[in-house]
Scaffold this motif. Structure first.
Motif, short mmCIF file in Angstrom:
data_model
loop_
_atom_site.label_atom_id
_atom_site.label_comp_id
_atom_site.label_asym_id
_atom_site.label_seq_id
_atom_site.Cartn_x
_atom_site.Cartn_y
_atom_site.Cartn_z
N LEU A 86 0.85 -1.19 0.00
CA LEU A 86 0.00 0.00 0.00
C LEU A 86 0.89 1.24 0.00
O LEU A 86 1.98 1.24 0.58
N LEU A 87 0.38 2.32 -0.61
CA LEU A 87 1.11 3.57 -0.71
C LEU A 87 0.21 4.72 -0.28
O LEU A 87 -0.93 4.83 -0.75
N LYS B 68 2.51 -16.22 11.27
CA LYS B 68 2.77 -14.88 11.77
C LYS B 68 2.84 -13.91 10.59
O LYS B 68 2.87 -14.31 9.43
N GLY B 69 2.87 -12.62 10.91
CA GLY B 69 2.96 -11.65 9.84
C GLY B 69 3.43 -10.30 10.33
O GLY B 69 3.53 -10.05 11.53
N THR B 70 3.74 -9.42 9.39
CA THR B 70 4.11 -8.05 9.68
C THR B 70 3.34 -7.13 8.74
O THR B 70 2.97 -7.53 7.63
N ALA B 71 3.08 -5.90 9.19
CA ALA B 71 2.43 -4.90 8.36
C ALA B 71 2.82 -3.53 8.87
O ALA B 71 2.53 -3.20 10.03
N GLN B 72 3.48 -2.76 8.04
CA GLN B 72 3.91 -1.44 8.49
C GLN B 72 4.17 -0.53 7.30
O GLN B 72 4.33 -0.99 6.16
N LEU B 73 4.21 0.77 7.55
CA LEU B 73 4.51 1.78 6.57
C LEU B 73 5.80 2.49 6.97
O LEU B 73 6.06 2.67 8.16
N VAL B 74 6.58 2.90 5.97
CA VAL B 74 7.79 3.67 6.25
C VAL B 74 7.80 4.90 5.35
O VAL B 74 7.26 4.87 4.25
N PRO B 75 8.39 6.01 5.80
CA PRO B 75 8.44 7.23 4.98
C PRO B 75 9.18 7.00 3.67
O PRO B 75 10.19 6.30 3.62
N ALA B 76 8.65 7.61 2.62
CA ALA B 76 9.28 7.54 1.30
C ALA B 76 10.14 8.78 1.07
O ALA B 76 10.00 9.79 1.76
N GLY B 77 11.00 8.70 0.08
CA GLY B 77 11.80 9.85 -0.30
C GLY B 77 10.98 10.82 -1.13
O GLY B 77 9.80 10.59 -1.43
N SER B 78 11.59 11.91 -1.52
CA SER B 78 10.92 12.93 -2.33
C SER B 78 11.82 13.29 -3.49
O SER B 78 12.93 12.76 -3.64
N VAL B 79 11.34 14.21 -4.33
CA VAL B 79 12.12 14.66 -5.47
C VAL B 79 12.23 16.17 -5.42
O VAL B 79 11.24 16.87 -5.24
N VAL C 51 5.39 4.30 2.20
CA VAL C 51 5.43 3.07 1.42
C VAL C 51 5.26 1.91 2.38
O VAL C 51 6.02 1.80 3.36
N GLY C 52 4.28 1.05 2.14
CA GLY C 52 3.99 0.00 3.10
C GLY C 52 3.91 -1.38 2.50
O GLY C 52 3.62 -1.55 1.32
N ALA C 53 4.18 -2.37 3.34
CA ALA C 53 4.07 -3.77 2.93
C ALA C 53 3.58 -4.60 4.11
O ALA C 53 3.88 -4.30 5.26
N ALA C 54 2.79 -5.62 3.79
CA ALA C 54 2.32 -6.57 4.79
C ALA C 54 2.55 -7.97 4.26
O ALA C 54 2.43 -8.22 3.06
N ASP C 55 2.92 -8.89 5.16
CA ASP C 55 3.12 -10.27 4.71
C ASP C 55 2.52 -11.24 5.72
O ASP C 55 2.08 -10.86 6.81
N GLY C 56 2.50 -12.50 5.32
CA GLY C 56 1.99 -13.55 6.20
C GLY C 56 0.54 -13.33 6.58
O GLY C 56 -0.29 -12.97 5.74
N ALA C 57 0.22 -13.50 7.84
CA ALA C 57 -1.16 -13.44 8.32
C ALA C 57 -1.75 -12.04 8.22
O ALA C 57 -2.97 -11.87 8.26
N PHE C 58 -0.91 -11.00 8.10
CA PHE C 58 -1.41 -9.64 8.03
C PHE C 58 -1.61 -9.13 6.61
O PHE C 58 -2.05 -7.99 6.42
N ALA C 59 -1.29 -9.93 5.61
CA ALA C 59 -1.40 -9.47 4.23
C ALA C 59 -2.84 -9.43 3.71
O ALA C 59 -3.25 -8.45 3.08
#
Length: 518
Positions: free
Chosen positions: A50-51, A79-90, A143-151
């Motif tokens: 997700l973005l 198990k799973g993970t799901a989180q967002l992290v800051p993206a860069g800019s231009v 910018v976010g990604a989730a995997d496993g049970a949280f996807a």
């Protein structure tokens, strides 16, 4: 010579089952609960992306991110993970902010890494929302990604309250999945509008994007909209008025990623009517459903484009609480190929919540269209605007992640006359505590049902709504309005609730070819 070989078919199926790298089945016509294709199985996806675009540049904006995944959606025991992290800019090489410039990181622009990479709203358990907030006017894209049970079914809502100035009001967006094509009917480059399309690249390689605008007379050519480079893990904003020589009141934007993929969303700010996010419309199709027009809408404007080679003649119907009606004087709409057409529906709801249903005037027509509504509440200098794009049916399940103790309205529409639907709606636990509650609603075929959704018992914080149609009913489309008045301004935002595409169809090998002899 004899040898043992692994079947390529068996290997492909095994890979799909383990990684979730398989085609996500689109909702079937009618949108009822999905079943596996013959000889295949539906399994939860193993990874989602997700973005979220930069929420606002306003110094008086406050943004809340709400992340949620429905309980029991993932594979049992994983198990799973799901989180967002800051993206860069231009930014431009000279150091100026690159906003408003076409061309992305090319032509003297460079990518700038985010100042902070701390995860935002990471999930720790299914069924309970997690929130994060910021009041920074320079908050980055995520910018976010989730995997496993949280996807499966992972949803993130971005809600911004702007107290004053340009874009004042409530701006809401369900963070988007990356793709290669997006359609945005309803954009504008008029003098009172400032529309930015935000392009975010989730991957480790650059994306190259073209922006095409279509006005009432056809395509609007602009070299600045071609070959826009979006660096890895970065976002590029483009002011749409830089792509046209003259102001255009009603237009359609087509975002095309020629290399890589991006997430795209349009932030539309009106000097007089506030602002909101304009999400992408559903893929072009002969019919369209636009759910969730508020009962107190004072103005509704329809914008449509026929992107194919043929004109489209559409029957315009309103799904009211009692059934389908054709609004007097607005029964049909002719949309010329490649040209954006607008229709002012005025206060079409007349005090009743409703949804718009567009179907071919000629039942044999296959000409595809894309469409969206601009909805206004309030009068005079106390008006506020939101957008409703045509959307996909709910299918198996859909989620609205950010709901408050007050202000949420859930709209359900079963657009096919005679095909009633039963829908289970579950209010999750609150982000700060509370017990989930479920309620089942019956939606009459051809009608719209707008309700104040259930709330968790002992609610603390915000909560999520999960919408699940029961098998055997007609198709269901849904939208959620969140209203948070600001003084005398009826601030609100509307999110459509398409199927979350939380499962994939994995084919079953027809024959065991694991042992081959020659």
């Amino acid at each position: 010579m004899k040898r043992t070989l692994m079947s390529l078919i068996g290997a492909a199926v095994a890979l799909a089952a383990v990684t979730g790298v398989a085609t996500v089945a689109a909702p079937a016509p009618g949108g009822a609960a999905q079943t596996a294709a013959p000889g295949g199985s539906r399994l939860p996806v193993q990874r989602s992306a997700l973005l979220c675009p930069p929420p606002t540049s306003s110094a008086v904006g406050e943004t809340t991110y709400t992340a949620f995944v429905p309980p029991g959606a993932g594979a049992t025991g994983k198990k799973g993970t799901a989180q967002l992290v800051p993206a860069g800019s231009v930014k431009e090489s000279g150091g100026k902010d690159g906003k408003g410039k076409g061309g992305g990181a090319g032509g003297g622009q460079q990518a700038v890494a985010p100042g902070d990479t701390k995860p935002v709203a990471p999930l720790t358990e299914a069924g309970k929302p997690v929130t994060a907030s910021t009041d920074s006017g320079g908050a980055p894209a995520l910018v976010g990604a989730a995997d496993g049970a949280f996807a499966p079914g992972w949803t993130v809502q971005q809600t911004t309250s702007v107290a004053a100035g340009a874009g004042r009001g409530l701006l809401g967006l369900s963070c988007v999945a990356p793709d290669t094509t997006f359609w945005f009917p309803g954009v504008s480059t008029d003098k009172d509008r400032q529309d930015y399309v935000h392009l975010t690249n989730p991957d480790s390689t650059p994306a190259v994007v073209d922006l095409e605008l279509h006005g009432k007379d056809g395509a609007l050519r602009a070299a600045a909209g071609e070959n826009i480079s979006v660096p890895p893990h970065a976002t590029v904003p483009v002011l749409l008025s830089t792509l046209t020589g003259a102001p255009v009141t009603d237009a359609t934007l087509n975002v095309i990623a020629r290399e890589g993929r991006v997430g795209a969303a349009v932030q539309a700010v009106d000097a007089k009517l506030g602002g909101d996010w304009l999400p992408a419309a559903a893929d072009p199709a002969p019919s369209a459903v636009l759910p969730g027009i508020p009962a107190d809408a004072t103005s509704v404007r329809l914008v449509a484009l026929a992107p194919g080679d043929a004109d489209a003649d559409l029957k315009v119907q309103l799904a009211t609480p009692t059934g389908l009606i054709s609004p007097a004087g607005m029964e049909t709409l002719h949309v010329k190929s490649g040209m954006t057409t607008a229709m002012d529906l005025k206060d079409i709801t007349k005090g009743e919540a409703a949804s718009l249903v567009l179907t071919p005037a000629d039942s044999g027509s296959k000409a595809p269209v894309v469409a969206a509504l601009r909805v206004t509440r309030g009068t005079g200098d106390k008006q506020e605007t939101a957008f409703i794009p045509a959307t996909r049916p709910v299918g198996e399940r859909a989620t609205a992640a950010d709901n408050r103790d007050k202000g949420s309205t859930l709209t359900l529409v079963a657009p096919e006359k005679g095909k009633d639907a039963k829908v289970k709606v579950t209010a999750s636990a609150g982000s700060g505590g509370g017990t989930p509650v479920s309620k089942t609603y019956t939606v009459k075929g051809g009608a719209t049902l707008a309700v104040e959704p259930p709330r968790p018992q002992g609610l603390k914080g915000s909560y999520a709504l999960t919408v699940e149609p029961e098998a055997g009913g007609g198709p269901v489309y849904a939208a959620r309005m969140l209203a948070q008045p600001q003084g005398g301004i009826p601030a609100f935002t509307i999110q459509t609730l398409p199927d979350d595409r939380g499962s994939v169809t994995v084919p079953t090998a027809r024959q065991d070819l694991s042992l081959l002899t020659d």
